[in-house]
Design a protein around this motif. Structure first.
Motif, mmCIF file in Angstrom:
data_model
loop_
_atom_site.group_PDB
_atom_site.id
_atom_site.type_symbol
_atom_site.label_atom_id
_atom_site.label_comp_id
_atom_site.label_asym_id
_atom_site.label_seq_id
_atom_site.Cartn_x
_atom_site.Cartn_y
_atom_site.Cartn_z
ATOM 1 N N LYS A 93 88.586 85.278 49.947
ATOM 2 C CA LYS A 93 89.950 84.725 49.906
ATOM 3 C C LYS A 93 90.491 84.511 51.312
ATOM 4 O O LYS A 93 91.102 83.484 51.600
ATOM 5 C CB LYS A 93 90.880 85.653 49.118
ATOM 6 C CG LYS A 93 90.659 85.602 47.632
ATOM 7 C CD LYS A 93 91.605 86.545 46.907
ATOM 8 C CE LYS A 93 91.396 86.499 45.422
ATOM 9 N NZ LYS A 93 92.325 87.380 44.698
ATOM 10 N N ILE A 113 88.582 81.539 53.001
ATOM 11 C CA ILE A 113 89.035 80.244 52.481
ATOM 12 C C ILE A 113 90.415 79.910 53.031
ATOM 13 O O ILE A 113 90.689 78.768 53.404
ATOM 14 C CB ILE A 113 89.015 80.233 50.943
ATOM 15 C CG1 ILE A 113 87.563 80.268 50.449
ATOM 16 C CG2 ILE A 113 89.754 79.021 50.387
ATOM 17 C CD1 ILE A 113 87.416 80.507 48.957
ATOM 18 N N GLY A 153 89.335 76.873 54.816
ATOM 19 C CA GLY A 153 89.133 75.965 53.691
ATOM 20 C C GLY A 153 87.872 76.388 52.958
ATOM 21 O O GLY A 153 87.235 77.389 53.293
ATOM 22 N N TRP A 154 87.490 75.596 51.938
ATOM 23 C CA TRP A 154 86.325 75.975 51.147
ATOM 24 C C TRP A 154 85.095 76.040 52.042
ATOM 25 O O TRP A 154 84.898 75.219 52.928
ATOM 26 C CB TRP A 154 86.087 75.005 49.989
ATOM 27 C CG TRP A 154 84.895 75.439 49.201
ATOM 28 C CD1 TRP A 154 83.681 74.827 49.148
ATOM 29 C CD2 TRP A 154 84.780 76.625 48.408
ATOM 30 N NE1 TRP A 154 82.817 75.556 48.365
ATOM 31 C CE2 TRP A 154 83.467 76.670 47.892
ATOM 32 C CE3 TRP A 154 85.657 77.664 48.087
ATOM 33 C CZ2 TRP A 154 83.011 77.707 47.070
ATOM 34 C CZ3 TRP A 154 85.198 78.683 47.263
ATOM 35 C CH2 TRP A 154 83.893 78.693 46.767
ATOM 36 N N LEU A 155 84.230 77.018 51.800
ATOM 37 C CA LEU A 155 83.039 77.245 52.615
ATOM 38 C C LEU A 155 81.913 76.327 52.136
ATOM 39 O O LEU A 155 80.989 76.741 51.456
ATOM 40 C CB LEU A 155 82.621 78.715 52.549
ATOM 41 C CG LEU A 155 83.720 79.730 52.883
ATOM 42 C CD1 LEU A 155 83.183 81.142 52.831
ATOM 43 C CD2 LEU A 155 84.342 79.441 54.230
ATOM 44 N N GLY A 156 82.042 75.072 52.521
ATOM 45 C CA GLY A 156 81.078 74.057 52.101
ATOM 46 C C GLY A 156 79.915 73.925 53.073
ATOM 47 O O GLY A 156 79.822 74.621 54.088
ATOM 48 N N ALA A 182 76.825 77.696 51.409
ATOM 49 C CA ALA A 182 77.655 77.081 50.363
ATOM 50 C C ALA A 182 77.223 77.575 48.996
ATOM 51 O O ALA A 182 78.067 77.860 48.135
ATOM 52 C CB ALA A 182 77.568 75.559 50.452
ATOM 53 N N ALA A 204 78.499 81.101 48.606
ATOM 54 C CA ALA A 204 79.949 81.134 48.388
ATOM 55 C C ALA A 204 80.286 80.846 46.930
ATOM 56 O O ALA A 204 81.252 81.397 46.397
ATOM 57 C CB ALA A 204 80.650 80.125 49.300
ATOM 58 N N ARG A 205 79.501 80.012 46.279
ATOM 59 C CA ARG A 205 79.742 79.687 44.871
ATOM 60 C C ARG A 205 79.295 80.796 43.934
ATOM 61 O O ARG A 205 79.711 80.848 42.784
ATOM 62 C CB ARG A 205 79.008 78.393 44.504
ATOM 63 C CG ARG A 205 79.640 77.155 45.041
ATOM 64 C CD ARG A 205 79.026 75.918 44.420
ATOM 65 N NE ARG A 205 77.590 75.837 44.644
ATOM 66 C CZ ARG A 205 77.020 75.179 45.654
ATOM 67 N NH1 ARG A 205 77.777 74.559 46.527
ATOM 68 N NH2 ARG A 205 75.710 75.136 45.769
#
Length: 68
Positions: A44, A47, A51-54, A63, A66-67
């Motif tokens: 949290k 992010i 931002g999203w850990l792409g 990535a 992270a998902r």
């Protein structure tokens, strides 16, 4: 790519998997609960900061981790 962030994410994913394996072996899920809570709080914060850990930020493996 943020290599430090990716490395931290990978370390946390390994800790998560190790805790899950210990739970399967012992039937005791207390360590898994602790690891999950710590990783959720960290994710949290990460992010919120990045931002999203792409893929562009932490690579393909990061990535995926992270998902998971």
């Amino acid at each position: 790519m943020n290599h430090d962030l990716a490395a931290d994410l990978h370390r946390r994913a390994e800790q998560d998997q190790a805790a899950r394996q210990r739970m399967l072996e012992t039937g005791d899920g207390r360590d898994l609960v602790r690891v999950d809570a710590d990783n959720t709080a960290w994710l949290k914060q990460a992010i919120a900061a990045h931002g999203w850990l792409g893929i562009s930020l932490v690579g393909e493996q990061g990535a995926d981790e992270a998902r998971s």
